[in-house]
Design a protein around this motif. Structure first.
Motif, PDB file in Angstrom:
ATOM      1  N   ALA A  40       0.830  -1.281   0.110  1.00  0.00           N
ATOM      2  CA  ALA A  40      -0.063   0.047   0.091  1.00  0.00           C
ATOM      3  C   ALA A  40       0.835   1.135   0.086  1.00  0.00           C
ATOM      4  O   ALA A  40       1.933   1.279   0.429  1.00  0.00           O
ATOM      5  CB  ALA A  40      -0.950   0.010   1.321  1.00  0.00           C
ATOM      6  N   GLU A  41       0.597   2.362  -0.705  1.00  0.00           N
ATOM      7  CA  GLU A  41       1.160   3.383  -0.896  1.00  0.00           C
ATOM      8  C   GLU A  41       0.712   4.552  -0.258  1.00  0.00           C
ATOM      9  O   GLU A  41       1.325   5.692  -0.162  1.00  0.00           O
ATOM     10  CB  GLU A  41       2.052   3.725  -2.108  1.00  0.00           C
ATOM     11  N   TYR A  42      -0.513   4.594  -0.027  1.00  0.00           N
ATOM     12  CA  TYR A  42      -1.482   5.767   0.404  1.00  0.00           C
ATOM     13  C   TYR A  42      -2.307   5.544   1.826  1.00  0.00           C
ATOM     14  O   TYR A  42      -3.134   4.428   1.929  1.00  0.00           O
ATOM     15  CB  TYR A  42      -2.284   5.979  -0.745  1.00  0.00           C
TER      16      TYR A  42
ATOM     17  N   SER B 207      -6.472   4.252   7.554  1.00  0.00           N
ATOM     18  CA  SER B 207      -6.759   2.961   6.224  1.00  0.00           C
ATOM     19  C   SER B 207      -5.765   3.376   5.304  1.00  0.00           C
ATOM     20  O   SER B 207      -5.407   4.334   4.853  1.00  0.00           O
ATOM     21  CB  SER B 207      -8.252   3.585   5.560  1.00  0.00           C
ATOM     22  N   SER B 208      -5.204   2.161   4.675  1.00  0.00           N
ATOM     23  CA  SER B 208      -4.157   1.897   3.798  1.00  0.00           C
ATOM     24  C   SER B 208      -4.843   1.616   2.530  1.00  0.00           C
ATOM     25  O   SER B 208      -5.587   0.619   2.403  1.00  0.00           O
ATOM     26  CB  SER B 208      -3.191   1.030   4.168  1.00  0.00           C
ATOM     27  N   TYR B 209      -4.205   2.210   1.281  1.00  0.00           N
ATOM     28  CA  TYR B 209      -4.832   1.958   0.068  1.00  0.00           C
ATOM     29  C   TYR B 209      -3.750   1.848  -0.935  1.00  0.00           C
ATOM     30  O   TYR B 209      -2.585   2.025  -0.589  1.00  0.00           O
ATOM     31  CB  TYR B 209      -5.618   3.373  -0.439  1.00  0.00           C
ATOM     32  N   LEU B 210      -4.132   0.945  -2.029  1.00  0.00           N
ATOM     33  CA  LEU B 210      -3.058   0.593  -2.875  1.00  0.00           C
ATOM     34  C   LEU B 210      -2.354   2.134  -3.549  1.00  0.00           C
ATOM     35  O   LEU B 210      -1.355   1.959  -3.584  1.00  0.00           O
ATOM     36  CB  LEU B 210      -3.766  -0.134  -4.186  1.00  0.00           C
TER      37      LEU B 210
ATOM     38  N   LEU C 166      -7.099  -1.258   1.760  1.00  0.00           N
ATOM     39  CA  LEU C 166      -6.623  -2.736   1.943  1.00  0.00           C
ATOM     40  C   LEU C 166      -6.579  -3.293   3.373  1.00  0.00           C
ATOM     41  O   LEU C 166      -6.468  -4.307   3.653  1.00  0.00           O
ATOM     42  CB  LEU C 166      -5.277  -2.906   1.385  1.00  0.00           C
ATOM     43  N   GLN C 167      -6.570  -2.113   4.284  1.00  0.00           N
ATOM     44  CA  GLN C 167      -6.346  -2.462   5.611  1.00  0.00           C
ATOM     45  C   GLN C 167      -6.851  -1.218   6.438  1.00  0.00           C
ATOM     46  O   GLN C 167      -6.358  -0.181   5.831  1.00  0.00           O
ATOM     47  CB  GLN C 167      -5.050  -2.909   6.076  1.00  0.00           C
ATOM     48  N   SER C 168      -7.371  -1.362   7.399  1.00  0.00           N
ATOM     49  CA  SER C 168      -7.807  -0.224   8.428  1.00  0.00           C
ATOM     50  C   SER C 168      -7.127  -0.453   9.646  1.00  0.00           C
ATOM     51  O   SER C 168      -7.483  -1.515  10.364  1.00  0.00           O
ATOM     52  CB  SER C 168      -9.245   0.116   8.446  1.00  0.00           C
TER      53      SER C 168
END
Length: 113
Positions: free
Chosen positions: A15-17, A37-40, A52-54
């Motif tokens: 994840a990069e954001y 929260s993590s996003y692609l 992708l994950q919180s």
């Protein structure tokens, strides 16, 4: 506001954001519960893709900050992101805020977006 950093999650996906997506402030105890929260990518988040994950974190303040979200980002950057298994352990920051610890190596090089 967000944090841009490539981080491999426990699922193996990078994840990069990373963004604060929920804040709850308890004005009696001066404790703020935040969800990060993590996003692609930023594009994925803007397109409405689920994170992708919180992960949750708790930050305690000596007084209510004027800009709560910015204060949470500062605490997050100062102490790194909380590990889910570290819940219950808190560090105290210079401003009186407390945040669950995690090894800094995972978040070195993080930048606010």
């Amino acid at each position: 506001m967000a944090i841009k950093l490539i981080k491999t999650l426990p699922t193996g996906v990078a994840a990069e954001y990373h963004r604060v997506t929920r804040l709850t402030m308890d004005y009696d105890s001066l404790a703020c519960t935040a969800q990060v929260s993590s996003y692609l990518s930023e594009g994925a988040r803007r397109a409405g893709v689920e994170p992708l994950q919180s992960r949750g974190l708790v930050v305690r303040f000596e007084s209510v900050p004027a800009d709560l979200r910015a204060a949470v980002y500062e605490a997050f950057m100062a102490h790194a992101a909380p590990a889910p298994e570290a819940s219950g352990e808190l560090l105290t920051g210079a401003g009186g805020e407390q945040i669950a610890p995690q090894p800094r190596s995972e978040w070195e090089g993080a930048k606010r977006a």
